[in-house]
Design an enzyme around this catalytic site. Structure first.
Site, short mmCIF file in Angstrom:
data_model
loop_
_atom_site.label_atom_id
_atom_site.label_comp_id
_atom_site.label_asym_id
_atom_site.label_seq_id
_atom_site.Cartn_x
_atom_site.Cartn_y
_atom_site.Cartn_z
N ARG A 92 0.85 -1.19 0.00
CA ARG A 92 0.00 0.00 0.00
C ARG A 92 0.89 1.25 0.00
NH1 ARG A 92 -2.05 -3.63 3.90
NH2 ARG A 92 -4.18 -4.36 3.47
N LYS B 67 -1.67 -2.95 8.09
CA LYS B 67 -2.78 -2.52 8.94
C LYS B 67 -2.75 -3.26 10.27
CE LYS B 67 -6.01 -1.05 5.33
NZ LYS B 67 -7.35 -1.25 4.73
N HIS C 44 -2.72 2.62 -5.83
CA HIS C 44 -3.65 1.51 -5.60
C HIS C 44 -3.87 0.70 -6.87
CE1 HIS C 44 -6.72 -0.85 -3.65
NE2 HIS C 44 -7.51 -0.64 -4.69
N ARG D 111 -1.10 -1.69 -7.07
CA ARG D 111 -1.36 -2.81 -6.15
C ARG D 111 -2.37 -3.77 -6.81
NH1 ARG D 111 -1.56 -4.35 -0.62
NH2 ARG D 111 -3.64 -4.81 0.21
N HIS E 29 -3.88 -9.01 3.42
CA HIS E 29 -5.32 -9.05 3.70
C HIS E 29 -5.61 -9.97 4.88
CE1 HIS E 29 -6.52 -7.79 -0.65
NE2 HIS E 29 -6.32 -6.74 0.13
N TYR F 212 -9.87 -8.84 -6.52
CA TYR F 212 -8.90 -8.77 -7.61
C TYR F 212 -9.05 -9.91 -8.63
CZ TYR F 212 -6.67 -5.53 -4.37
OH TYR F 212 -6.42 -4.49 -3.51
#
Length: 298
Positions: free
Chosen positions: A146, A170, A240, A243, A266, A275
């Site tokens: 990211r 994250k 993005h 990505r 994720h 995706y």
């Protein structure tokens, strides 16, 4: 005080990134501002759904997209769930709220040809900024990180001997991503030029400006947009999308979805499945061209 307790909960228990927490705080501040004007004397804790709905209607009337409205309502909903959890409220006034219908944005990845053209163009760059920009783009495409993750990369995260990159994602979740040889080579070129900068103020960070300070998100966006505007006619040219291209190209080449999930950082497969749309389209083409019954026989 309750909002401060909520943001502390997001920071220390949920491990949310500061940018995410700022977005939640902004949504709550905007809502409180509206309540102060439209429902004087009311507080966040004693509102009913019908009063919250007047805020939602006002956002619609302002022309805000349903997607943005849903995000704001989601912030408020998370706050109310927290208040119920700690016992400061008996029930969540948004418990039965249904999100507004939002059109699904189709993220169109760069093609493999577009990627090759940009990287080929970057190979002619020889100064510090040019090599840095090449490494930025190669890292995005080779690792799927990211934008905020790339900005926060530190020198110690790059292990050229083992050809790996440590990424803090994250909720402070770390992941190790392997690096391909071309990225390792570009990284070596960049580090050599980086060490020659006259002044380095933020030495712990991997990516710097020519003034020796940590690279920032808007600059990263500008780098991607500038280079890809030369090679692509796509309207959206952002980190993005790179990505997205990373994940789509891996999946279209037969990569295992669980592996792609881990590389992207994720928490669930559902996020990675976004995706698969473009890779499935590619599979349809292959299937249509290869299957003996896919074409009408004369």
């Amino acid at each position: 005080m309750s909002v401060t307790a909520f943001t502390n909960y997001l920071l220390y228990e949920k491990k949310y990134a500061m940018l995410t927490i700022k977005a939640y705080s902004k949504d709550l501040d905007d809502f409180q501002e509206f309540i102060a004007l439209e429902h004087e004397g009311q507080t966040l804790q004693n509102l009913e759904y019908r009063q919250i709905r007047t805020w939602i209607v006002s956002l619609v009337e302002q022309g805000m997209s349903n997607r943005s409205i849903n995000r704001k309502v989601s912030s408020l909903n998370s706050y109310y769930k927290f208040m119920v959890k700690i016992g400061d409220m008996e029930s969540n006034p948004l418990a039965k709220h249904k999100a507004l219908k939002a059109t699904k944005k189709v993220q169109v990845p760069f093609s493999e040809e577009e990627m090759e053209n940009v990287i080929k163009d970057l190979k002619s760059e020889t100064d510090f900024e040019g090599i840095r920009d090449r490494l930025v783009i190669e890292l995005f495409y080779a690792t799927g990180v990211r934008r905020i993750e790339l900005v926060q990369l530190k020198l110690v995260d790059l292990d050229l001997a083992n050809k790996t990159l440590k990424v803090l994602g994250k909720r402070n979740k770390e992941r190790i991503i392997p690096l391909i040889d071309t990225v390792v080579q570009t990284a070596k070129e960049y580090l050599e030029l980086r060490s020659s900068l006259e002044i380095i103020k933020d030495n712990e960070f991997l990516f710097l400006t020519k003034k020796g300070v940590k690279i920032y998100e808007t600059l990263v966006y500008r780098i991607i947009n500038d280079y890809f505007s030369r090679a692509s006619t796509k309207v959206k040219r952002s980190p993005h999308i790179l990505r997205h291209s990373f994940a789509t190209h891996l999946l279209s080449q037969g990569a295992n979805m669980n592996a792609v999930k881990e590389l992207l950082g994720h928490s669930s497969l559902a996020a990675t499945q976004v995706y698969t749309h473009n890779s499935i389209n590619e599979l349809k083409k292959v299937y249509s061209n290869a299957h003996p019954r896919s074409k009408k026989r004369e």
